[in-house]
Write a protein that holds these residues in place. Structure first.
Motif, PDB file in Angstrom:
ATOM      1  N   GLN A 158       0.945  -1.219   0.071  1.00 49.72           N
ATOM      2  CA  GLN A 158      -0.137   0.009  -0.177  1.00 49.72           C
ATOM      3  C   GLN A 158       0.932   1.186  -0.136  1.00 49.72           C
ATOM      4  OE1 GLN A 158      -3.244  -0.652  -0.248  1.00 49.72           O
ATOM      5  NE2 GLN A 158      -2.460  -2.765  -0.432  1.00 49.72           N
ATOM      6  N   ASN A 159       2.277   1.237   0.099  1.00 50.15           N
ATOM      7  CA  ASN A 159       3.066   2.466   0.477  1.00 50.15           C
ATOM      8  C   ASN A 159       4.252   2.298  -0.674  1.00 50.15           C
ATOM      9  OD1 ASN A 159       3.742   4.719   1.564  1.00 50.15           O
ATOM     10  ND2 ASN A 159       5.196   3.764   2.888  1.00 50.15           N
ATOM     11  N   LEU A 160       3.807   1.529  -1.826  1.00 52.53           N
ATOM     12  CA  LEU A 160       5.010   1.393  -2.861  1.00 52.53           C
ATOM     13  C   LEU A 160       4.681   2.257  -3.851  1.00 52.53           C
ATOM     14  CD1 LEU A 160       5.504  -2.569  -3.147  1.00 52.53           C
ATOM     15  CD2 LEU A 160       6.854  -1.096  -1.602  1.00 52.53           C
ATOM     16  N   ASP A 161       6.001   2.763  -4.560  1.00 53.32           N
ATOM     17  CA  ASP A 161       5.913   3.503  -5.720  1.00 53.32           C
ATOM     18  C   ASP A 161       5.176   2.772  -6.882  1.00 53.32           C
ATOM     19  OD1 ASP A 161       6.998   5.934  -7.348  1.00 53.32           O
ATOM     20  OD2 ASP A 161       7.613   4.509  -8.478  1.00 53.32           O
ATOM     21  N   LYS A 162       4.556   3.288  -7.729  1.00 55.75           N
ATOM     22  CA  LYS A 162       3.876   2.586  -8.972  1.00 55.75           C
ATOM     23  C   LYS A 162       4.638   1.953  -9.746  1.00 55.75           C
ATOM     24  CE  LYS A 162      -0.061   6.024  -8.940  1.00 55.75           C
ATOM     25  NZ  LYS A 162      -0.840   6.918 -10.063  1.00 55.75           N
ATOM     26  N   LYS A 163       5.902   2.174  -9.885  1.00 55.58           N
ATOM     27  CA  LYS A 163       6.962   1.709 -10.592  1.00 55.58           C
ATOM     28  C   LYS A 163       7.724   0.387  -9.971  1.00 55.58           C
ATOM     29  CE  LYS A 163       8.383   5.373 -13.397  1.00 55.58           C
ATOM     30  NZ  LYS A 163       9.417   6.588 -13.792  1.00 55.58           N
ATOM     31  N   PHE A 164       7.172   0.580  -8.676  1.00 54.60           N
ATOM     32  CA  PHE A 164       7.738  -0.992  -7.816  1.00 54.60           C
ATOM     33  C   PHE A 164       6.712  -1.950  -7.994  1.00 54.60           C
ATOM     34  CE2 PHE A 164      10.304  -1.361  -3.584  1.00 54.60           C
ATOM     35  CZ  PHE A 164      10.285  -2.681  -4.077  1.00 54.60           C
ATOM     36  N   LYS A 165       6.957  -2.850  -9.105  1.00 53.42           N
ATOM     37  CA  LYS A 165       6.036  -3.907  -9.480  1.00 53.42           C
ATOM     38  C   LYS A 165       6.887  -5.055 -10.082  1.00 53.42           C
ATOM     39  CE  LYS A 165       4.483  -1.440 -13.591  1.00 53.42           C
ATOM     40  NZ  LYS A 165       3.258  -0.866 -14.141  1.00 53.42           N
ATOM     41  N   GLY A 166       6.207  -6.053 -10.426  1.00 53.09           N
ATOM     42  CA  GLY A 166       6.626  -7.084 -11.090  1.00 53.09           C
ATOM     43  C   GLY A 166       7.835  -8.137 -10.469  1.00 53.09           C
ATOM     44  N   ILE A 167       9.071  -8.070 -11.394  1.00 52.74           N
ATOM     45  CA  ILE A 167       9.978  -9.086 -10.656  1.00 52.74           C
ATOM     46  C   ILE A 167      10.686  -8.405  -9.276  1.00 52.74           C
ATOM     47  CG2 ILE A 167      11.794  -8.423 -12.220  1.00 52.74           C
ATOM     48  CD1 ILE A 167      12.870 -11.306 -12.154  1.00 52.74           C
ATOM     49  N   SER A 168      10.707  -7.060  -9.372  1.00 50.48           N
ATOM     50  CA  SER A 168      11.053  -6.315  -8.282  1.00 50.48           C
ATOM     51  C   SER A 168      10.676  -6.741  -6.972  1.00 50.48           C
ATOM     52  CB  SER A 168      11.133  -4.904  -8.560  1.00 50.48           C
ATOM     53  OG  SER A 168      11.793  -4.342  -9.659  1.00 50.48           O
ATOM     54  N   ARG A 169       9.330  -7.024  -6.947  1.00 51.28           N
ATOM     55  CA  ARG A 169       8.687  -7.011  -5.646  1.00 51.28           C
ATOM     56  C   ARG A 169       9.101  -8.647  -5.291  1.00 51.28           C
ATOM     57  NH1 ARG A 169       2.365  -5.077  -5.379  1.00 51.28           N
ATOM     58  NH2 ARG A 169       2.826  -2.989  -6.171  1.00 51.28           N
ATOM     59  N   TRP A 170       9.199  -9.619  -6.289  1.00 54.47           N
ATOM     60  CA  TRP A 170       9.633 -10.786  -6.032  1.00 54.47           C
ATOM     61  C   TRP A 170      11.201 -10.999  -5.256  1.00 54.47           C
ATOM     62  CZ3 TRP A 170       8.435 -13.259 -11.332  1.00 54.47           C
ATOM     63  CH2 TRP A 170       6.927 -13.245 -11.599  1.00 54.47           C
ATOM     64  N   LEU A 171      11.993 -10.118  -5.888  1.00 48.45           N
ATOM     65  CA  LEU A 171      13.263 -10.029  -5.394  1.00 48.45           C
ATOM     66  C   LEU A 171      13.265  -9.258  -4.044  1.00 48.45           C
ATOM     67  CD1 LEU A 171      15.341  -9.429  -8.845  1.00 48.45           C
ATOM     68  CD2 LEU A 171      15.011 -11.483  -7.685  1.00 48.45           C
ATOM     69  N   TYR A 172      12.655  -8.292  -3.969  1.00 49.65           N
ATOM     70  CA  TYR A 172      13.054  -7.341  -2.667  1.00 49.65           C
ATOM     71  C   TYR A 172      11.993  -8.174  -1.662  1.00 49.65           C
ATOM     72  CZ  TYR A 172      15.607  -3.724  -5.230  1.00 49.65           C
ATOM     73  OH  TYR A 172      16.124  -3.088  -6.001  1.00 49.65           O
ATOM     74  N   GLY A 173      11.075  -8.790  -1.945  1.00 49.63           N
ATOM     75  CA  GLY A 173      10.165  -9.467  -0.934  1.00 49.63           C
ATOM     76  C   GLY A 173      11.256 -10.493  -0.140  1.00 49.63           C
ATOM     77  N   PHE A 174      12.257 -10.836  -0.681  1.00 49.10           N
ATOM     78  CA  PHE A 174      13.002 -11.812   0.149  1.00 49.10           C
ATOM     79  C   PHE A 174      13.709 -11.068   1.218  1.00 49.10           C
ATOM     80  CE2 PHE A 174      17.769 -12.115   0.457  1.00 49.10           C
ATOM     81  CZ  PHE A 174      17.791 -13.438   1.183  1.00 49.10           C
ATOM     82  N   ALA A 175      13.577  -9.694   1.115  1.00 47.10           N
ATOM     83  CA  ALA A 175      14.514  -8.806   2.216  1.00 47.10           C
ATOM     84  C   ALA A 175      13.550  -8.292   3.337  1.00 47.10           C
ATOM     85  CB  ALA A 175      15.567  -7.784   1.557  1.00 47.10           C
ATOM     86  N   ILE A 176      12.251  -8.762   3.360  1.00 47.08           N
ATOM     87  CA  ILE A 176      11.493  -8.055   4.163  1.00 47.08           C
ATOM     88  C   ILE A 176      11.599  -8.770   5.544  1.00 47.08           C
ATOM     89  CG2 ILE A 176       9.008  -7.896   4.925  1.00 47.08           C
ATOM     90  CD1 ILE A 176       8.276  -7.354   2.172  1.00 47.08           C
ATOM     91  N   THR A 177      12.054  -7.916   6.390  1.00 47.79           N
ATOM     92  CA  THR A 177      12.182  -8.417   7.846  1.00 47.79           C
ATOM     93  C   THR A 177      11.471  -7.622   8.852  1.00 47.79           C
ATOM     94  OG1 THR A 177      14.113  -7.058   8.335  1.00 47.79           O
ATOM     95  CG2 THR A 177      14.561  -9.360   7.235  1.00 47.79           C
ATOM     96  N   ASP A 178      11.320  -7.920  10.076  1.00 48.47           N
ATOM     97  CA  ASP A 178      10.721  -7.191  10.970  1.00 48.47           C
ATOM     98  C   ASP A 178      11.180  -5.546  11.013  1.00 48.47           C
ATOM     99  OD1 ASP A 178       9.160  -9.200  11.640  1.00 48.47           O
ATOM    100  OD2 ASP A 178      10.729  -9.755  13.419  1.00 48.47           O
ATOM    101  N   GLU A 179      12.578  -5.449  10.913  1.00 49.99           N
ATOM    102  CA  GLU A 179      13.055  -4.218  11.203  1.00 49.99           C
ATOM    103  C   GLU A 179      13.089  -3.255   9.664  1.00 49.99           C
ATOM    104  OE1 GLU A 179      14.464  -6.931  14.122  1.00 49.99           O
ATOM    105  OE2 GLU A 179      14.495  -7.001  11.899  1.00 49.99           O
ATOM    106  N   ILE A 180      13.369  -4.201   8.580  1.00 52.97           N
ATOM    107  CA  ILE A 180      13.484  -3.429   7.476  1.00 52.97           C
ATOM    108  C   ILE A 180      12.113  -3.180   6.935  1.00 52.97           C
ATOM    109  CG2 ILE A 180      13.568  -4.082   4.892  1.00 52.97           C
ATOM    110  CD1 ILE A 180      16.021  -5.449   5.611  1.00 52.97           C
ATOM    111  N   PHE A 181      10.995  -3.868   7.522  1.00 58.44           N
ATOM    112  CA  PHE A 181       9.703  -3.540   7.187  1.00 58.44           C
ATOM    113  C   PHE A 181       9.067  -2.226   7.774  1.00 58.44           C
ATOM    114  CE2 PHE A 181       5.414  -3.497   9.160  1.00 58.44           C
ATOM    115  CZ  PHE A 181       4.565  -3.307   7.874  1.00 58.44           C
ATOM    116  N   ALA A 182       9.637  -2.325   8.997  1.00 58.58           N
ATOM    117  CA  ALA A 182       9.205  -1.031  10.185  1.00 58.58           C
ATOM    118  C   ALA A 182       9.805   0.234   9.345  1.00 58.58           C
ATOM    119  CB  ALA A 182       9.891  -1.374  11.325  1.00 58.58           C
ATOM    120  N   VAL A 183      10.900   0.350   9.037  1.00 57.70           N
ATOM    121  CA  VAL A 183      11.517   1.434   8.427  1.00 57.70           C
ATOM    122  C   VAL A 183      10.824   1.726   7.116  1.00 57.70           C
ATOM    123  CG1 VAL A 183      13.742   2.524   7.394  1.00 57.70           C
ATOM    124  CG2 VAL A 183      13.804   0.999   9.503  1.00 57.70           C
ATOM    125  N   ALA A 184      10.567   0.703   6.256  1.00 56.45           N
ATOM    126  CA  ALA A 184       9.897   1.098   4.762  1.00 56.45           C
ATOM    127  C   ALA A 184       8.232   1.552   4.971  1.00 56.45           C
ATOM    128  CB  ALA A 184      10.024   0.115   4.118  1.00 56.45           C
TER     129      ALA A 184
END
Length: 235
Positions: free
Chosen positions: A89-115
């Motif tokens: 709900q807080n992503l830029d419109k260009k943040f989609k497709g394979i970028s979401r798949w790759l960066y989804g790997f790095a979602i942790t409690d702390e990284i999510f909180a900051v983002a």
């Protein structure tokens, strides 16, 4: 893009420093459990799940089944899926497709909180910078821990092994003190764990399935007895 990447990297510095300490403990635990250095480092490079890695390591050390390992990881790491859905709900419109798949790997409690608390829409370049240092901090902390575990005397390594318990206490106790509901759920989980451990009829349950039972039962108890209202969820 470079400016956003640098801003993300700057925001990721405190996370990376924290991950160095935690991943050092994981590397140390991996060396104690008999895994080679590259196996422990590979786990950190391909997972980045903190509590999930410690639980998985315990299952592997106990020669648990693949089903046991998979269920443990599913239950412990399921929260990351919820975080990812919330962050969309807080992503830029260009943040989609394979970028979401790759960066989804790095979602942790702390990284999510900051983002999630970012005032502007999260761009790919910002999130890439945000995950960059924490990822390498987690990886190199693990490498440092496993190397120390192989170099230090056995008595020192055994003594340092208690650090993992101190880490979990440091994570849980502050929240439990502030919120009595969390304290009750933690006590329920500990009570179930003790019953499984010391009741002869349940002594055959492996450590991996014991984690699953404690997590599901305590979470279900908390959800039923302390349901969160809509207002609490928004706050």
């Amino acid at each position: 893009m470079i400016k956003e990447f640098k801003r993300g990297a700057r925001d990721g510095v405190p996370i990376a420093l924290g991950y160095l300490a935690v991943s050092f403990t994981f590397g140390l635990a991996g060396s104690v459990d008999g895994l080679s250095w590259w196996q422990v480092v590979l786990i950190s490079m391909t997972n980045l799940t903190s509590a999930g890695q410690f639980a998985g390591l315990e299952v592997m050390a106990a020669a648990g089944s693949l089903m046991e390992l998979a269920l443990t990881q599913l239950i412990i790491n399921l929260r990351y899926s919820l975080m990812a859905l919330s962050l969309t709900q807080n992503l830029d419109k260009k943040f989609k497709g394979i970028s979401r798949w790759l960066y989804g790997f790095a979602i942790t409690d702390e990284i999510f909180a900051v983002a999630a608390t970012n005032s502007a829409p999260v761009r790919r370049s910002y999130f890439g910078g945000l995950m960059f240092l924490p990822y390498f901090g987690w990886t190199f902390g693990t490498l440092f821990g496993v190397l120390c575990g192989n170099i230090l005397p056995a008595v020192v390594v055994s003594s340092l092994g208690i650090a993992i318990y101190g880490m979990f206490v440091a994570l849980v106790v502050p929240d439990a003190i502030k919120d009595k509901k969390i304290m009750v759920v933690c006590i329920i989980a500990m009570a179930i764990s003790c019953i499984i451990k010391f009741l002869p009829a349940l002594s055959g349950i492996s450590s991996g399935f014991a984690i699953i039972i404690c997590a599901v039962a305590a979470s279900a108890f908390g959800a039923l007895v302390f349901p969160m209202s809509y207002e609490e969820g928004d706050s």
